[in-house]
Motif scaffolding. Structure first.
Motif: not given
Length: 95
Positions: A10, A13-14, A16-18, A20, A22-23, A28, A62, A69
């Motif tokens: 988790e 994944e968090t 990676l989301c940050a 990209y 997300s949120g 971007s 991940t 990235y």
């Protein structure tokens, strides 16, 4: 520091989301946010590698995605990214 496999996954994944965006309100993250995050990835490189090389195939993927990235661009990153991708292939084919 030890985390359960679920918490480790988790957390990765968090991250990676940050990366990209997300949120964020925009598509971007800003260039400044991306630069700050890249610096944090560099600083925590060995911890991320440990998580990727000892965790699940998804964890390895991940971490490799994070390195890709942020295009860390050095031999160390390229080498370990390759090891992580190989770990994904090996663990996935074993399942």
């Amino acid at each position: 520091m030890k985390f359960s496999p679920a918490v480790r996954s988790e957390f990765l994944e968090t991250l990676l989301c940050a990366a990209y965006g997300s949120g964020y309100d925009t598509a971007s993250p800003s260039a400044r946010a991306k630069d700050e995050f890249r610096a944090m990835v560099r600083e925590g490189f060995w911890l991320l590698m440990q998580a990727g090389l000892t965790g699940s195939a998804q964890d390895a993927e991940t971490v490799a995605d994070l390195c890709e990235y942020y295009d860390l661009g050095d031999q160390k990153s390229t080498h370990y990214q390759s090891l992580l991708r190989e770990r994904v292939r090996a663990k996935t084919s074993a399942e």
